[in-house]
Enzyme design. Structure first.
Site, mmCIF file in Angstrom:
data_model
loop_
_atom_site.group_PDB
_atom_site.id
_atom_site.type_symbol
_atom_site.label_atom_id
_atom_site.label_comp_id
_atom_site.label_asym_id
_atom_site.label_seq_id
_atom_site.Cartn_x
_atom_site.Cartn_y
_atom_site.Cartn_z
ATOM 1 N N ASP A 17 11.149 6.760 11.573
ATOM 2 C CA ASP A 17 11.701 7.134 10.262
ATOM 3 C C ASP A 17 10.896 8.603 10.218
ATOM 4 O O ASP A 17 11.534 9.438 9.749
ATOM 5 C CB ASP A 17 11.072 6.313 9.365
ATOM 6 C CG ASP A 17 11.759 4.868 9.332
ATOM 7 O OD1 ASP A 17 13.001 4.866 9.741
ATOM 8 O OD2 ASP A 17 11.108 3.995 8.768
ATOM 9 N N ARG A 97 -2.862 4.052 0.852
ATOM 10 C CA ARG A 97 -1.510 4.797 0.166
ATOM 11 C C ARG A 97 -2.387 5.826 -0.813
ATOM 12 O O ARG A 97 -1.917 6.996 -0.704
ATOM 13 C CB ARG A 97 -0.567 3.898 -0.603
ATOM 14 C CG ARG A 97 0.341 2.928 0.323
ATOM 15 C CD ARG A 97 0.731 3.625 1.558
ATOM 16 N NE ARG A 97 1.422 2.838 2.651
ATOM 17 C CZ ARG A 97 1.729 3.015 3.737
ATOM 18 N NH1 ARG A 97 1.346 3.855 4.610
ATOM 19 N NH2 ARG A 97 2.465 2.349 4.390
ATOM 20 N N ASP A 126 5.202 0.752 -1.557
ATOM 21 C CA ASP A 126 4.556 1.813 -1.048
ATOM 22 C C ASP A 126 5.112 3.279 -1.589
ATOM 23 O O ASP A 126 4.380 4.157 -1.750
ATOM 24 C CB ASP A 126 4.555 1.901 0.542
ATOM 25 C CG ASP A 126 3.618 1.082 1.015
ATOM 26 O OD1 ASP A 126 2.455 0.425 0.404
ATOM 27 O OD2 ASP A 126 3.932 0.410 2.312
ATOM 28 N N SER A 177 7.944 -5.724 10.644
ATOM 29 C CA SER A 177 7.656 -4.201 10.001
ATOM 30 C C SER A 177 6.195 -4.456 9.824
ATOM 31 O O SER A 177 5.558 -5.484 9.216
ATOM 32 C CB SER A 177 8.450 -4.105 8.820
ATOM 33 O OG SER A 177 7.457 -3.232 7.971
HETATM 34 N N1 ARG Z 1 2.856 -6.137 1.182
HETATM 35 C C1 ARG Z 1 1.934 -5.307 1.431
HETATM 36 C C2 ARG Z 1 1.488 -4.244 0.215
HETATM 37 O O1 ARG Z 1 2.504 -4.272 -0.638
HETATM 38 C C3 ARG Z 1 2.093 -4.561 2.343
HETATM 39 C C4 ARG Z 1 3.325 -3.554 2.709
HETATM 40 C C5 ARG Z 1 3.442 -2.934 3.668
HETATM 41 N N2 ARG Z 1 3.749 -3.981 4.949
HETATM 42 C C6 ARG Z 1 4.393 -3.764 5.972
HETATM 43 N N3 ARG Z 1 4.449 -4.668 6.865
HETATM 44 N N4 ARG Z 1 5.001 -2.448 6.156
HETATM 45 O O2 ARG Z 1 0.806 -3.781 -0.201
#
Ligand code: ARG
Length: 431
Positions: A17, A97, A126, A177
């Site tokens: 990406d 983040r 995110d 993912s």
């Molecule tokens: N659910 C978690 C959050 O919102 C992780 C999100 C990212 N997870 C991922 N497998 N890309 O903080």
């Protein structure tokens, strides 16, 4: 003479990406792209990252080792707050983040960029965390999210990369993912999308299956200094080393697996698997030490704060006034949270074995049931109870009723009565 192009700083993980995004931002959006890769503990070789960024068209590729920043500025305060989203998720991704957002903003200032960009989709949490954090730190910066704008799916992105000769990371494609940093590994999608299906072993990378972990287990002693863990089994470690050490130890004993159906901020319920051995172990240890050193009312109020902290962090509001004010409160509770906690890890189970602190509020001479050591004022209990129970006695005298169903419970419970020989039956009267 060269025409000045606007600059954009892209958070670059080096995956498909963001590699496509470098090229797309350059050619479709006319930006001069600078990439920023933050190493939060689970990053590949930084030279390879930088090479791919430049090869995709970036004018500069910054790499920041942000592990220590993650631990001191985000993980420790959250551990001290006792925050777990919905009671179970230690917030690893959610804590990474705002740190990346802050680094993006700082690099943007350094290079004179007018925009920052990230590779998040429109369905997740995110994007919210990046957009909101950047807005809070630098409201004038534009935030571009290529994945929300282009209509390419994964196979179109692969075709795009091939058509433009972009070097894409050669990895076996994972069916999941995954996002990972020091504080935990988040896994979703694929077969995990069916909440009834138990996660295949292949979904886990950090933790052994509890049933195949060594049956003898292990013990660990954790020392905390003012709410911050500083030693494992007596050995002084940096925050990063300590977290890494506990991830290894917990992982080897199958501790730290979390399977959760979670409420995303965007209104979707999603099934997520987490591996967070260090977070789970440290959270239990820290709670144990707080139970020993903090007064009851502080503990109770802190639980409310923990919930609020978890939600604010999860929702991308780390830099909000409220989260920062709660930070001041939490910090004010920690100076005496110093001492040791001893834990056992065994085949997925985590149990506390003991705790001690120089500031312990536990007083054996008050708690003991041994007569000769007892310093509790037993007579004082009578006076205390006559006051403590006063409102209920008053109410019973004046209003004379129970608010719930007041029919005798004896009517609905089977009863046996044994009478002493020769005595009149003392039981049920009348009838
Ligand atoms: N659910 C978690 C959050 O919102 C992780 C999100 C990212 N997870 C991922 N497998 N890309 O903080």
């Amino acid at each position: 003479m060269t025409t000045e192009r606007p600059r954009c700083v892209l958070a670059f993980s080096g995956g498909l990406d963001t590699t496509v995004a470098v090229h797309w931002l350059t050619h479709e959006r006319g930006f001069e792209v600078v990439t920023l890769s933050a190493d939060l503990g689970e990053t590949e070789d930084t030279e390879a990252l930088q090479r791919r960024s430049l090869a995709a068209g970036a004018v500069a590729a910054h790499v920041v080792d942000a592990k220590e920043l993650l631990v001191s500025n985000f993980i420790w305060p959250t551990l001290q707050a006792g925050a777990m989203y919905q009671g179970v998720y230690p917030l690893a991704t959610a804590l990474g983040r705002p740190l990346i957002a802050r680094l993006l903003v700082e690099v943007a200032r350094e290079v004179g960029a007018s925009a920052v960009a990230h590779g998040c989709t429109a369905k997740g949490n995110d994007q919210v965390r990046f957009d909101v954090a950047v807005g809070a730190l630098a409201p004038a910066l534009q935030v571009v999210a290529p994945l929300r704008e282009w209509s390419m799916g994964r196979s179109e992105e692969i075709a795009y990369a091939a058509a433009h000769g972009l070097e894409v990371r050669a990895t076996v494609e994972s069916p999941y993912s995954i996002d990972a940093n020091l504080w935990g590994r988040s896994v979703e999608t694929g077969i995990l999308e069916d909440p009834w299906v138990s996660p295949p072993e292949s979904a886990y990378e950090w933790t052994a299956a509890p049933e195949s972990a060594p049956p003898e287990g292990a013990e660990v002693e954790i020392h905390f200094e003012a709410g911050i863990p500083t030693r494992l089994d007596g050995e002084e470690l940096s925050g990063v080393e300590l977290v890494e050490g506990l991830n290894r130890l917990g992982g080897a004993h199958g501790v730290g697996r979390i399977d959760h159906v979670e409420d995303r901020l965007v209104g979707i319920k999603s099934r997520e698997i987490y591996e967070a051995p260090a977070a789970v172990v440290l959270d239990m240890a820290h709670r144990q030490l707080e139970a020993l050193t903090l007064p009851r009312d502080v503990l109770r109020f802190k639980r409310l704060v923990a919930d609020e902290w978890a939600q604010l962090t999860y929702d991308g509001l780390w830099f909000s006034h409220l989260r920062q004010s709660l930070g001041a409160f939490v910090a004010s509770t920690q100076p005496l949270v110093t001492g040791e906690v001893r834990l056992r890890l065994r085949q997925g189970a985590l149990t506390v074995l003991g705790r001690s602190s120089p500031s312990s509020l536990y007083r054996r001479e008050l708690a003991t049931y041994e007569r000769q050591d007892d310093r509790f004022q037993h007579q004082a209990a009578t006076g205390f109870l006559s006051i403590f129970g006063l409102p209920l006695r008053t109410q019973a005298q004046v209003q004379g009723r129970l608010w719930e169903d007041s029919r005798p419970l004896l009517q609905s419970a089977p009863r046996g009565i044994a009478a002493a020989p020769g005595s009149e039956e003392p039981g049920a009267s009348g009838g």
